[in-house]
Write an enzyme that holds these catalytic residues in place. Structure first.
Site, PDB file in Angstrom:
ATOM      1  N   ASP A 116       8.179 -41.941  89.222  1.00  0.00           N
ATOM      2  CA  ASP A 116       6.969 -41.197  88.875  1.00  0.00           C
ATOM      3  C   ASP A 116       7.294 -39.739  88.604  1.00  0.00           C
ATOM      4  O   ASP A 116       7.505 -38.968  89.529  1.00  0.00           O
ATOM      5  CB  ASP A 116       5.932 -41.306  90.007  1.00  0.00           C
ATOM      6  CG  ASP A 116       4.613 -40.628  89.638  1.00  0.00           C
ATOM      7  OD1 ASP A 116       4.439 -40.281  88.454  1.00  0.00           O
ATOM      8  OD2 ASP A 116       3.773 -40.443  90.535  1.00  0.00           O
ATOM      9  N   TRP A 132      -4.076 -44.583  93.561  1.00  0.00           N
ATOM     10  CA  TRP A 132      -3.966 -43.155  93.847  1.00  0.00           C
ATOM     11  C   TRP A 132      -5.195 -42.470  93.276  1.00  0.00           C
ATOM     12  O   TRP A 132      -5.599 -42.758  92.151  1.00  0.00           O
ATOM     13  CB  TRP A 132      -2.709 -42.517  93.244  1.00  0.00           C
ATOM     14  CG  TRP A 132      -2.763 -41.029  93.426  1.00  0.00           C
ATOM     15  CD1 TRP A 132      -2.545 -40.341  94.576  1.00  0.00           C
ATOM     16  CD2 TRP A 132      -3.155 -40.052  92.439  1.00  0.00           C
ATOM     17  NE1 TRP A 132      -2.757 -39.005  94.378  1.00  0.00           N
ATOM     18  CE2 TRP A 132      -3.140 -38.794  93.084  1.00  0.00           C
ATOM     19  CE3 TRP A 132      -3.512 -40.123  91.092  1.00  0.00           C
ATOM     20  CZ2 TRP A 132      -3.470 -37.609  92.425  1.00  0.00           C
ATOM     21  CZ3 TRP A 132      -3.849 -38.947  90.427  1.00  0.00           C
ATOM     22  CH2 TRP A 132      -3.813 -37.700  91.100  1.00  0.00           C
ATOM     23  N   HIS A 163       5.350 -35.846  97.256  1.00  0.00           N
ATOM     24  CA  HIS A 163       4.032 -35.668  97.872  1.00  0.00           C
ATOM     25  C   HIS A 163       4.062 -35.178  99.305  1.00  0.00           C
ATOM     26  O   HIS A 163       3.123 -35.409 100.062  1.00  0.00           O
ATOM     27  CB  HIS A 163       3.239 -36.979  97.792  1.00  0.00           C
ATOM     28  CG  HIS A 163       2.723 -37.245  96.409  1.00  0.00           C
ATOM     29  ND1 HIS A 163       1.794 -38.208  96.124  1.00  0.00           N
ATOM     30  CD2 HIS A 163       2.991 -36.640  95.236  1.00  0.00           C
ATOM     31  CE1 HIS A 163       1.538 -38.214  94.828  1.00  0.00           C
ATOM     32  NE2 HIS A 163       2.264 -37.265  94.270  1.00  0.00           N
ATOM     33  N   LYS A 203      -1.131 -38.043  99.177  1.00  0.00           N
ATOM     34  CA  LYS A 203      -0.651 -36.807  98.574  1.00  0.00           C
ATOM     35  C   LYS A 203      -0.950 -35.652  99.513  1.00  0.00           C
ATOM     36  O   LYS A 203      -1.888 -35.722 100.316  1.00  0.00           O
ATOM     37  CB  LYS A 203      -1.346 -36.603  97.227  1.00  0.00           C
ATOM     38  CG  LYS A 203      -0.695 -35.562  96.358  1.00  0.00           C
ATOM     39  CD  LYS A 203      -1.153 -35.694  94.916  1.00  0.00           C
ATOM     40  CE  LYS A 203      -0.519 -34.610  94.071  1.00  0.00           C
ATOM     41  NZ  LYS A 203      -0.799 -34.770  92.660  1.00  0.00           N
ATOM     42  N   GLU A 248      -1.474 -44.738  97.820  1.00  0.00           N
ATOM     43  CA  GLU A 248      -0.563 -43.590  97.701  1.00  0.00           C
ATOM     44  C   GLU A 248      -1.217 -42.300  98.176  1.00  0.00           C
ATOM     45  O   GLU A 248      -2.269 -41.902  97.676  1.00  0.00           O
ATOM     46  CB  GLU A 248      -0.126 -43.432  96.240  1.00  0.00           C
ATOM     47  CG  GLU A 248       0.795 -42.233  96.003  1.00  0.00           C
ATOM     48  CD  GLU A 248       1.195 -42.063  94.543  1.00  0.00           C
ATOM     49  OE1 GLU A 248       0.632 -42.774  93.675  1.00  0.00           O
ATOM     50  OE2 GLU A 248       2.057 -41.209  94.259  1.00  0.00           O
ATOM     51  N   ASP A 258       4.765 -30.428  93.865  1.00  0.00           N
ATOM     52  CA  ASP A 258       4.819 -31.785  93.305  1.00  0.00           C
ATOM     53  C   ASP A 258       4.875 -31.679  91.787  1.00  0.00           C
ATOM     54  O   ASP A 258       3.922 -31.975  91.092  1.00  0.00           O
ATOM     55  CB  ASP A 258       3.558 -32.552  93.758  1.00  0.00           C
ATOM     56  CG  ASP A 258       3.418 -33.884  93.054  1.00  0.00           C
ATOM     57  OD1 ASP A 258       4.440 -34.534  92.816  1.00  0.00           O
ATOM     58  OD2 ASP A 258       2.275 -34.262  92.748  1.00  0.00           O
ATOM     59  N   ASP A 279       6.935 -33.164  89.601  1.00  0.00           N
ATOM     60  CA  ASP A 279       7.287 -34.352  88.832  1.00  0.00           C
ATOM     61  C   ASP A 279       8.413 -34.129  87.833  1.00  0.00           C
ATOM     62  O   ASP A 279       8.285 -34.452  86.660  1.00  0.00           O
ATOM     63  CB  ASP A 279       6.039 -34.911  88.143  1.00  0.00           C
ATOM     64  CG  ASP A 279       5.081 -35.531  89.138  1.00  0.00           C
ATOM     65  OD1 ASP A 279       5.413 -36.589  89.685  1.00  0.00           O
ATOM     66  OD2 ASP A 279       3.996 -34.958  89.379  1.00  0.00           O
ATOM     67  N   HIS A 325       7.527 -44.161  94.832  1.00  0.00           N
ATOM     68  CA  HIS A 325       7.460 -43.385  93.606  1.00  0.00           C
ATOM     69  C   HIS A 325       8.608 -42.396  93.689  1.00  0.00           C
ATOM     70  O   HIS A 325       8.482 -41.342  94.297  1.00  0.00           O
ATOM     71  CB  HIS A 325       6.120 -42.651  93.480  1.00  0.00           C
ATOM     72  CG  HIS A 325       5.059 -43.491  92.844  1.00  0.00           C
ATOM     73  ND1 HIS A 325       3.822 -42.987  92.484  1.00  0.00           N
ATOM     74  CD2 HIS A 325       5.060 -44.788  92.468  1.00  0.00           C
ATOM     75  CE1 HIS A 325       3.114 -43.966  91.933  1.00  0.00           C
ATOM     76  NE2 HIS A 325       3.826 -45.063  91.922  1.00  0.00           N
ATOM     77  N   ASP A 331       5.506 -41.279  97.597  1.00  0.00           N
ATOM     78  CA  ASP A 331       5.960 -40.526  96.423  1.00  0.00           C
ATOM     79  C   ASP A 331       6.810 -39.372  96.930  1.00  0.00           C
ATOM     80  O   ASP A 331       6.354 -38.573  97.759  1.00  0.00           O
ATOM     81  CB  ASP A 331       4.736 -40.029  95.644  1.00  0.00           C
ATOM     82  CG  ASP A 331       5.115 -39.309  94.355  1.00  0.00           C
ATOM     83  OD1 ASP A 331       5.988 -38.420  94.401  1.00  0.00           O
ATOM     84  OD2 ASP A 331       4.527 -39.612  93.295  1.00  0.00           O
TER      85      ASP A 331
HETATM   86  C1  RNT Z   1      -0.129 -38.226  91.367  1.00  0.00           C
HETATM   87  C2  RNT Z   1       0.493 -39.489  91.841  1.00  0.00           C
HETATM   88  C3  RNT Z   1       0.307 -40.661  90.936  1.00  0.00           C
HETATM   89  C4  RNT Z   1       0.393 -40.292  89.479  1.00  0.00           C
HETATM   90  C5  RNT Z   1       0.297 -41.455  88.544  1.00  0.00           C
HETATM   91  C6  RNT Z   1       0.087 -41.027  87.144  1.00  0.00           C
HETATM   92  O1  RNT Z   1       0.197 -37.174  92.152  1.00  0.00           O
HETATM   93  O2  RNT Z   1       1.867 -39.285  92.065  1.00  0.00           O
HETATM   94  O3  RNT Z   1       1.203 -41.653  91.263  1.00  0.00           O
HETATM   95  O4  RNT Z   1       1.558 -39.584  89.197  1.00  0.00           O
HETATM   96  O5  RNT Z   1      -0.683 -42.303  88.983  1.00  0.00           O
HETATM   97 ZN    ZN Z   2       3.106 -41.003  92.472  1.00  0.00          ZN
END
Ligand code: RNT
Ligand code: ZN
Length: 418
Positions: free
Chosen positions: A325, A184, A261, A227, A225, A293, A295, A285, A258
């Site tokens: 994640d 990523w 994302h 985004k 990955e 996003d 988290d 993720h 993810d």
């Molecule tokens: C970031 C991505 C990625 C990170 C990690 C720390 O938007 O989701 O996966 O969260 O690599």
């Molecule tokens: Zn991620």
């Protein structure tokens, strides 16, 4: 000893043709990859310390007691694994190497900095996954890495990703279970780009260089990955979903989805069966975006349940690597791991206990009334008793009993970290 609550639940499920014992057996065989970075707010152990600016991500909160050293992080993880039922994995970022106070730049890392993690993982019965850290570094400070316009900077990150794949392969070889190494990058612009094409062409060429060497899939798997946007890359992200989906299909790489994302109303529910038509395997993720996003810690919500339902209904568990994640620094970080991972496992159990036969036959018969009725009835089936039984059999605390263990650790250990 199973409780009467479990036996009653078992009978209720058996009457619907659902075998709780089979569900528990399958559940015990599905590992979840815990993300090391929840333990210290994506800090890592490089000498330079942690600065996420330019990375597009942020951990907010200042809850006391975060892990400051590799030993503290391992001790914290060991507690989390004692509170989470089943055998799992650890997902490491390259900046979490065992650098022993020395500076080893990202393009120079080798398995030497990760051997103590491999030994620790072996001792704890864990598999390992890996990630190059393409952020929090002077060469990433303008928000570009693998797609950077400067060939020298691009090469630095290519070399870092190549080094990371080698480390991942060695982890997988030593532990006897393939390591998924996930690429990523934060690359993108805060404001409107003029040229959206050139960075994507550079990223494609850089990825081709990163993946040039084939690695035995018994030891190592590559994932990419995407985004939608990041903090400071609101207007343009080079590695968008379409970009990586196309790349992954063309190169037969794993695609990493993810959950945070995509657009806020967009879920992974329809993506899983769609992408698995065309890519060999999937990395998840599991995360929770809140408005953006952000988290947040994974909770037992409709999105999480739908993700796990898809994996079970589509028979995709064998082709899916489940990772988490998120990074919440506003609550106890070990509790954040424990809550999110227990929820992911619980959601998977609920999916394994669906009245699948009734749902499938109603749908196949065109009886959409019965399909909806069974979906709704299944929501009040006694899965909690089966979940408690899982925790009991896996020798971890049942119900909220784990909270007291974390509080005791907080008093004895975390409160000393000042
Ligand atoms: C970031 C991505 C990625 C990170 C990690 C720390 O938007 O989701 O996966 O969260 O690599
Ligand atoms: Zn991620």
């Amino acid at each position: 000893m199973a409780t009467s609550a479990y036996f009653l639940a078992q009978e209720t499920y058996a009457a619907l043709g659902i075998d709780t014992e089979a569900a528990l057996r399958r559940l015990a065989g599905v590992p979840i990859s815990l993300h090391c970075w929840q333990g210290d707010d994506v800090g890592g152990f490089e000498k330079t310390g942690n600065d996420l600016s330019g990375s597009g991500i942020a951990a907010t909160g200042n809850y006391p007691g975060k892990a400051r050293t590799i030993d503290e992080l391992r001790k914290d993880l060991e507690l989390a694994y004692r509170l989470i039922p089943g055998k799992h994995r650890l997902n490491l970022h390259a900046c979490y190497g065992d650098f022993g106070g020395k500076k080893v730049d990202r393009d120079a890392i080798t398995v030497a900095q990760f051997q103590s993690w491999i030994d620790w993982a072996k001792a704890n019965g864990l598999g390992l996954d890996f990630n190059p850290t393409c952020f929090a570094h002077p060469k990433a400070s303008d928000g570009f890495t693998l797609s950077h316009a400067d060939a020298g900077i691009r090469q630095f990150w290519i070399d870092h990703c190549i080094a990371s794949r080698k480390i991942g392969a060695e982890m997988g070889r030593q532990l006897g279970t393939p390591t998924v190494t996930n690429v990523w990058i934060p690359d993108g612009y805060k404001d409107l780009p003029f040229d959206r094409r050139a960075p994507r062409e550079r990223l494609t060429a850089a990825l081709d260089a990163v993946f040039a060497e084939a690695i035995d899939p018994r030891h190592h798997l590559d994932a990419v990955e995407s985004k939608l946007f990041g903090i400071g890359s609101e207007s343009y992200v080079v590695g968008s979903h379409e970009f990586y989906l196309g790349y992954a299909i063309r190169k037969q790489k794993l695609i990493c989805l993810d959950a945070g994302h995509f657009h806020p109303t967009e879920t992974l529910t329809d993506k899983i069966s769609s992408v698995l038509m065309n890519v060999p395997e999937l990395l998840l993720h599991v995360s929770r975006g809140v408005r953006w996003d952000s988290d947040h810690v994974v909770i037992l919500d409709d999105h999480l349940r739908a993700i796990m339902e898809e994996l079970v209904r589509g028979d995709y568990l064998g082709r899916t690597h489940i990772g988490l994640d998120y990074f919440d620094a506003s609550i106890n970080r070990i509790a954040a791991w424990t809550i999110g991972t227990r929820n992911a496992i619980k959601a998977l159990l609920i999916a394994l206990l669906e009245p699948a036969a009734q749902l499938r036959s109603s749908e196949n018969a065109g009886d959409l009334t019965a399909r909806l009725a069974w979906m709704e009835e299944s929501k009040s089936l006694p899965f909690a008793a089966v979940w408690d039984e899982h925790c009991r059999r896996q020798n971890v605390p049942v119900g909220g009993a784990w909270i007291a263990e974390i509080k005791a650790y907080e008093r004895a250990v975390l409160s000393q970290r000042v």
